[in-house]
Design a protein around this motif. Structure first.
Motif, PDB file in Angstrom:
ATOM      1  N   GLY A 279      38.610  50.632 -75.956  1.00  0.00           N
ATOM      2  CA  GLY A 279      38.876  49.226 -75.657  1.00  0.00           C
ATOM      3  C   GLY A 279      39.389  48.380 -76.807  1.00  0.00           C
ATOM      4  N   HIS A 282      43.474  45.509 -76.094  1.00  0.00           N
ATOM      5  CA  HIS A 282      43.087  44.870 -74.837  1.00  0.00           C
ATOM      6  C   HIS A 282      44.057  43.746 -74.511  1.00  0.00           C
ATOM      7  CE1 HIS A 282      41.477  42.050 -77.749  1.00  0.00           C
ATOM      8  NE2 HIS A 282      40.829  43.075 -78.306  1.00  0.00           N
ATOM      9  N   THR A 303      43.000  49.365 -72.902  1.00  0.00           N
ATOM     10  CA  THR A 303      42.493  49.008 -71.572  1.00  0.00           C
ATOM     11  C   THR A 303      43.640  49.017 -70.554  1.00  0.00           C
ATOM     12  OG1 THR A 303      42.883  46.651 -71.836  1.00  0.00           O
ATOM     13  CG2 THR A 303      40.739  47.495 -72.598  1.00  0.00           C
TER      14      THR A 303
END
Ligand code: NAD
Length: 397
Positions: A279, A282, A303
């Motif tokens: 992540g 993002h 992501t």
């Protein structure tokens, strides 16, 4: 969930297969009941079998971290399903997590791992789940598991003396470097020795990736770990960095200028390799990524939202289940060795990783060009179609 309507259409996936793949087959959540000296609260353990279509065994690493969640373990198990299928390994996808600080003293970690193996003994001895290292675990932790099971094929990533595979330790980083070299050639039309690189993470995957890329002549201009990073526009000497890391326990403070992890991700380099945690790219920072090529050393570092932004900005992303599969390919050899008693040399391990990854890369590339889809979608569709074929063969559909 990784599957979407486009993949379902591409694969001609029956509704039943889609449903089988949309949630984990089985989840085990338990507590370590043995008392671990110095640890007062209960330590929780999660084991997620995402899909056993191509297993058992379910294959995937064990992550030890104080903030690992069941959702994260489930996401990682799902990635393993597609990674194993893309590599055409006879493994289902699984993953486990131990909610504990991975910086605990080695003797305490050893007790935790022994207790983890005790709690999961049925899964390990039946061969349904075969763990390997992931964040916070390495050969010593795999040795602790083996100490409980006394079965060589029950765990991979072990130290050499107890059936570990020469080349397994560096396998993931080696695979990331091989995929990077080919990707730079294909998408940037350059030789890796002319490329500038930034690597996030200097653990197992990041450090070996740096080592192999620097041997290939790449100019690694930035490296980071959880505490921050170092930047040197003329290139970092990886041997010197390794020596520094051994003493300091971090890459922070090593020559050049100090940068944050965020700054590293936004550097104007040819190749960016996030090789730490999930992540990190993002919706909030995807538009700021300047590297033209991103090779996912870590699992799920980009992501879903960021993936769309990167695609729009014409950035090429080589997905995790292709780029970092060197580790599980080596694990397959180690697992097979555990059963047969055969021995493999390091060079052979490297050769099998290279051949397997290159084959998957070329297939993924060809399919992505022919269907005009991203590498991630292409790899996912290829893996999913293998899983669907297996489901038919097993009478699941
Ligand atoms: P590791 O524990 O050896 O190293 C993790 C590295 O990430 C360390 O340098 C740590 O300082 C850094 N880090 C931790 N949190 C960070 C943060 N918030 N920001 C920046 N850096 C941070 O773990 P590893 O085995 O190298 O795994 C790294 C990634 O690669 C994980 O996503 C893992 O799932 C994936 N992976 C590992 C293997 C393997 O064989 N070990 C195989 C495939 C994929």
């Amino acid at each position: 969930m990784l599957l979407d309507e486009e993949i379902v259409k591409l694969v001609g996936m029956p509704e039943r297969a889609y449903k089988l793949l949309s949630e984990p087959d089985r989840i085990i959540r338990c507590r370590i009941r043995r008392h671990i000296p110095g640890v007062n609260s209960f330590i929780y353990v999660y084991l997620v079998y995402h899909s056993a279509a191509r297993g058992p065994p379910g294959k995937g690493g064990v992550r030890m971290s104080s903030d690992v969640t069941l959702e994260e373990v489930a996401q990682l198990a799902e990635i393993m399903t597609y990674k194993n299928a893309l590599m055409d390994l006879p493994f289902g996808g699984a993953k486990s997590g131990i909610v504990a600080d991975s910086n605990l003293p080695p003797d305490v970690k050893h007790l935790i791992m022994t207790a983890y193996a005790h709690e999961l003994k049925n899964e390990l001895l039946s061969g349904h789940y075969v763990p390997a290292p992931d964040i916070g675990t390495g050969p010593s932790e795999m040795a602790a598991i083996f100490g409980e099971t006394h079965l060589r094929e029950s765990v991979t990533g072990k130290p050499i003396g107890i059936g570990g595979l020469p080349g397994r330790r560096e396998a993931t980083g080696y695979g990331v470097s091989v995929i990077s070299e080919r990707s730079v050639q294909e998408f940037l039309e350059k030789d890796i020795s002319d490329a500038t690189v930034a690597v996030q993470g200097f653990g197992n995957v990041g450090s070996w990736t740096c080592e192999f890329l620097s041997k290939m002549g790449a100019k690694i201009v930035a490296v980071s770990d959880v505490r921050g990073g170092s930047f040197c526009k003329d290139g970092i000497n990886i041997e010197e960095l390794k020596n520094y890391f051994q003493k300091a326990g971090t890459v922070c403070g090593f020559g050049g200028s100090q940068i944050t992890n965020q700054e590293l991700l936004e550097l104007d380099v040819d190749l960016l390799i996030p090789a730490a945690v999930g992540g990190v790219i993002h919706a909030g920072n995807a538009a700021k990524i300047r590297a033209d090529l991103i090779v996912e050393g870590a699992n799920a570092p980009v992501t879903k939202e960021a993936d769309e932004v990167l695609l729009k900005n014409k950035k090429i992303v080589v997905p995790d289940f292709l780029a970092n599969a060197g580790g599980v390919v080596a694990s397959y050899i180690e697992w097979r060795e555990g059963k047969s008693g055969a021995k493999t040399k390091k060079e052979e391990t490297y050769a099998v990783i290279k051949e397997t990854l290159m084959e998957a890369f070329e297939e993924t590339l060809q399919f992505s060009v022919s269907k005009d889809i991203s590498l991630r979608k292409s790899a996912l569709a290829l893996a999913a179609s293998r899983i669907v074929d297996t489901m038919y063969a097993r009478g699941w559909l």
